[in-house]
Design a protein around this motif. Structure first.
Motif, mmCIF file in Angstrom:
data_model
loop_
_atom_site.group_PDB
_atom_site.id
_atom_site.type_symbol
_atom_site.label_atom_id
_atom_site.label_comp_id
_atom_site.label_asym_id
_atom_site.label_seq_id
_atom_site.Cartn_x
_atom_site.Cartn_y
_atom_site.Cartn_z
ATOM 1 N N ARG A 35 -0.068 5.653 9.517
ATOM 2 C CA ARG A 35 -0.761 4.549 8.856
ATOM 3 C C ARG A 35 -1.943 5.039 8.019
ATOM 4 O O ARG A 35 -2.722 4.231 7.504
ATOM 5 N N GLY A 36 -2.098 6.366 7.917
ATOM 6 C CA GLY A 36 -3.190 6.917 7.129
ATOM 7 C C GLY A 36 -4.544 6.781 7.777
ATOM 8 O O GLY A 36 -5.581 6.814 7.092
ATOM 9 N N ILE A 37 -4.573 6.651 9.097
ATOM 10 C CA ILE A 37 -5.833 6.493 9.837
ATOM 11 C C ILE A 37 -6.308 7.860 10.309
ATOM 12 O O ILE A 37 -5.571 8.582 10.989
ATOM 13 N N VAL A 38 -7.521 8.221 9.956
ATOM 14 C CA VAL A 38 -8.111 9.478 10.391
ATOM 15 C C VAL A 38 -8.688 9.288 11.793
ATOM 16 O O VAL A 38 -9.363 8.286 12.068
ATOM 17 N N VAL A 39 -8.422 10.235 12.681
ATOM 18 C CA VAL A 39 -8.967 10.206 14.041
ATOM 19 C C VAL A 39 -9.931 11.377 14.180
ATOM 20 O O VAL A 39 -9.576 12.528 13.885
ATOM 21 N N THR A 40 -11.157 11.091 14.617
ATOM 22 C CA THR A 40 -12.145 12.143 14.842
ATOM 23 C C THR A 40 -12.587 12.118 16.295
ATOM 24 O O THR A 40 -12.330 11.163 17.034
ATOM 25 N N ARG A 41 -13.275 13.161 16.693
ATOM 26 C CA ARG A 41 -13.835 13.230 18.050
ATOM 27 C C ARG A 41 -15.187 13.941 17.974
ATOM 28 O O ARG A 41 -15.590 14.409 16.914
ATOM 29 N N THR A 42 -15.869 14.031 19.126
ATOM 30 C CA THR A 42 -17.212 14.612 19.148
ATOM 31 C C THR A 42 -17.238 15.862 20.024
ATOM 32 O O THR A 42 -17.807 15.856 21.120
ATOM 33 N N PRO A 43 -16.626 16.948 19.560
ATOM 34 C CA PRO A 43 -16.558 18.151 20.404
ATOM 35 C C PRO A 43 -17.942 18.705 20.711
ATOM 36 O O PRO A 43 -18.797 18.819 19.832
ATOM 37 N N GLY A 44 -18.147 19.010 21.975
ATOM 38 C CA GLY A 44 -19.397 19.622 22.399
ATOM 39 C C GLY A 44 -20.517 18.653 22.694
ATOM 40 O O GLY A 44 -21.505 19.019 23.344
ATOM 41 N N ALA A 45 -20.399 17.400 22.258
ATOM 42 C CA ALA A 45 -21.511 16.467 22.414
ATOM 43 C C ALA A 45 -21.832 16.173 23.872
ATOM 44 O O ALA A 45 -22.997 15.989 24.247
ATOM 45 N N ALA A 104 -1.680 -3.959 14.194
ATOM 46 C CA ALA A 104 -2.565 -5.009 13.667
ATOM 47 C C ALA A 104 -3.656 -4.455 12.756
ATOM 48 O O ALA A 104 -4.429 -5.217 12.177
ATOM 49 N N ALA A 105 -3.704 -3.134 12.613
ATOM 50 C CA ALA A 105 -4.774 -2.491 11.850
ATOM 51 C C ALA A 105 -4.429 -2.504 10.361
ATOM 52 O O ALA A 105 -3.924 -1.535 9.808
ATOM 53 N N ASP A 106 -4.729 -3.612 9.716
ATOM 54 C CA ASP A 106 -4.329 -3.780 8.327
ATOM 55 C C ASP A 106 -5.269 -3.091 7.338
ATOM 56 O O ASP A 106 -4.897 -2.834 6.186
ATOM 57 N N ARG A 107 -6.502 -2.758 7.772
ATOM 58 C CA ARG A 107 -7.468 -2.109 6.868
ATOM 59 C C ARG A 107 -8.071 -0.844 7.467
ATOM 60 O O ARG A 107 -8.898 -0.190 6.834
ATOM 61 N N LEU A 108 -7.655 -0.479 8.651
ATOM 62 C CA LEU A 108 -8.323 0.581 9.395
ATOM 63 C C LEU A 108 -8.145 1.943 8.721
ATOM 64 O O LEU A 108 -7.031 2.362 8.421
ATOM 65 N N LYS A 109 -9.272 2.618 8.517
ATOM 66 C CA LYS A 109 -9.259 3.948 7.896
ATOM 67 C C LYS A 109 -9.620 5.057 8.866
ATOM 68 O O LYS A 109 -9.232 6.205 8.672
ATOM 69 N N VAL A 110 -10.379 4.738 9.934
ATOM 70 C CA VAL A 110 -10.856 5.793 10.808
ATOM 71 C C VAL A 110 -11.062 5.270 12.223
ATOM 72 O O VAL A 110 -11.569 4.168 12.429
ATOM 73 N N ILE A 111 -10.623 6.088 13.200
ATOM 74 C CA ILE A 111 -10.951 5.888 14.619
ATOM 75 C C ILE A 111 -11.829 7.066 15.003
ATOM 76 O O ILE A 111 -11.353 8.204 15.110
ATOM 77 N N ALA A 112 -13.110 6.815 15.164
ATOM 78 C CA ALA A 112 -14.065 7.865 15.521
ATOM 79 C C ALA A 112 -14.280 7.817 17.032
ATOM 80 O O ALA A 112 -14.954 6.916 17.537
ATOM 81 N N ARG A 113 -13.639 8.765 17.733
ATOM 82 C CA ARG A 113 -13.751 8.793 19.192
ATOM 83 C C ARG A 113 -15.160 9.164 19.629
ATOM 84 O O ARG A 113 -15.746 10.130 19.174
ATOM 85 N N TYR A 114 -15.672 8.352 20.515
ATOM 86 C CA TYR A 114 -16.968 8.562 21.144
ATOM 87 C C TYR A 114 -16.694 9.406 22.399
ATOM 88 O O TYR A 114 -16.579 8.930 23.501
ATOM 89 N N GLY A 115 -16.484 10.709 22.181
ATOM 90 C CA GLY A 115 -16.065 11.611 23.241
ATOM 91 C C GLY A 115 -15.104 12.640 22.684
ATOM 92 O O GLY A 115 -14.895 12.735 21.470
ATOM 93 N N VAL A 116 -14.488 13.398 23.590
ATOM 94 C CA VAL A 116 -13.641 14.517 23.173
ATOM 95 C C VAL A 116 -12.155 14.182 23.247
ATOM 96 O O VAL A 116 -11.383 14.497 22.349
ATOM 97 N N GLY A 117 -11.722 13.545 24.315
ATOM 98 C CA GLY A 117 -10.294 13.328 24.534
ATOM 99 C C GLY A 117 -9.691 12.334 23.549
ATOM 100 O O GLY A 117 -10.307 11.312 23.222
#
Length: 320
Positions: free
Chosen positions: A92-102, A67-80
């Motif tokens: 789908r060209g979606i970038v996934v990030t995380r917060t290592p060490g936070a 359903a993610a027709d415009r989604l560019k990024v999933i920024a994980r609030y956490g590490v896993g």
């Protein structure tokens, strides 16, 4: 632009300064209305028209991402990132990030606190006094024992430091790090079976993958010294919960502390309610300080990707 924010610790504070800053940058911010991690079906209903997500422990399956027709990024609030289908996101060209060490310090402190809570029966004693009783708890001392750290990343190294600080000898297992990391920390490197044989406390700090599912199973529980303690503040599924319950009932395991369960909330877990299990609600990263660090870092990553700058915290299917 439109951004969905799903972590429960953020969604319950809609007027938080960080969220207002995000609104100023992107325009519309939609908050998780359920007060818990979202299912794939719920995400599917909310992802249409969304440009970016600050993601909690939700189910970002391939089906949800359809359903993610415009989604560019999933920024994980956490590490896993085990609850994000990285292959589907990449396709789908979606970038996934995380917060290592936070949240590393927060989780490390909880792991040490849980070791003492189990060893001294603190939760049972507290419940007894609250109920009008005056129980006598047969606890045990940790000083002089060996503390086994499974996974020697940022959290594992902080746990080892604190274990040494309370008079225990840390040992560690991590197949992916060079010997120099252990040497610099002054911690003996062991394979996981030898770590289990020698450790009075075993604490898990690895991601959940096909290779780590039930990493601590009945066989490895059988390697532990009599009266050992097992702690999981990492991810559900690392412990074989049925095997842990059997070891507790046989008396070979002194106790366990679990912050991450195979199913959450863990209503069907054989460990919840056991008198020698301390249960916490996946709260390792939930200190004021860790929440602020995860908030700031996840928002910065999201905005960087939306601006086209990229983020050094991006992960991929081959580098989780």
């Amino acid at each position: 632009m439109r951004v969905l924010v799903t972590p429960t610790s953020l969604s319950r504070t809609p007027d938080a300064p960080a969220l207002q800053t995000l609104r100023d940058e992107v325009g519309e911010v939609v908050l998780n209305p359920y007060g818990r991690p979202l299912t794939a079906r719920e995400l599917s209903d909310m992802l249409s028209g969304v440009d970016g997500v600050i993601a909690g422990l939700d189910d970002y399956s391939a089906e949800a991402l359809e359903a993610a027709d415009r989604l560019k990024v999933i920024a994980r609030y956490g590490v896993g990132v085990d609850r994000v289908d990285l292959d589907a996101a990449a396709s789908r060209g979606i970038v996934v990030t995380r917060t290592p060490g936070a949240n590393a310090l927060s989780v490390a402190e909880l792991a040490i606190g849980l070791a003492f809570a189990v060893a001294r029966g603190i939760t049972v004693a507290d419940a007894g006094v609250r109920a009008g009783g005056w129980p006598r708890i047969d606890g045990r001392e940790l000083t002089g024992g060996t503390f086994g750290v499974v996974g020697f990343g940022a959290i594992g190294r902080l746990v080892a430091e604190r274990a040494r600080g309370v008079g225990m000898t840390p040992v560690a297992y991590d197949p992916f790090l060079p010997d120099a990391v252990f040497g610099d920390a002054g911690v003996e490197r062991l394979d996981i079976d030898d770590l289990c044989r020698r450790s009075d406390v075993v604490s898990l700090h690895v991601p959940f993958t096909d290779g780590t599912r039930h990493l601590i199973d009945a066989r490895r529980l059988g390697l532990l010294p009599a009266g050992a303690i097992v702690i999981n503040t990492a991810r559900g599924g690392l412990l074989d919960e049925t095997a842990v319950r059997d070891a507790l009932d046989r008396g070979t395991l002194f106790g366990a502390a679990v912050d991450a369960y195979e199913t959450e909330p863990p209503s069907a877990s054989p460990l919840v309610g056991h008198p020698r299990v301390v249960s916490t609600p996946h709260s390792g990263g939930h200190t004021r300080e860790a929440v602020q660090r995860m908030t700031d870092q996840s928002i910065a990553d999201l905005l960087a990707v939306l601006r086209g700058d990229g983020s050094p915290n991006a992960v991929s299917p081959t580098r989780p």
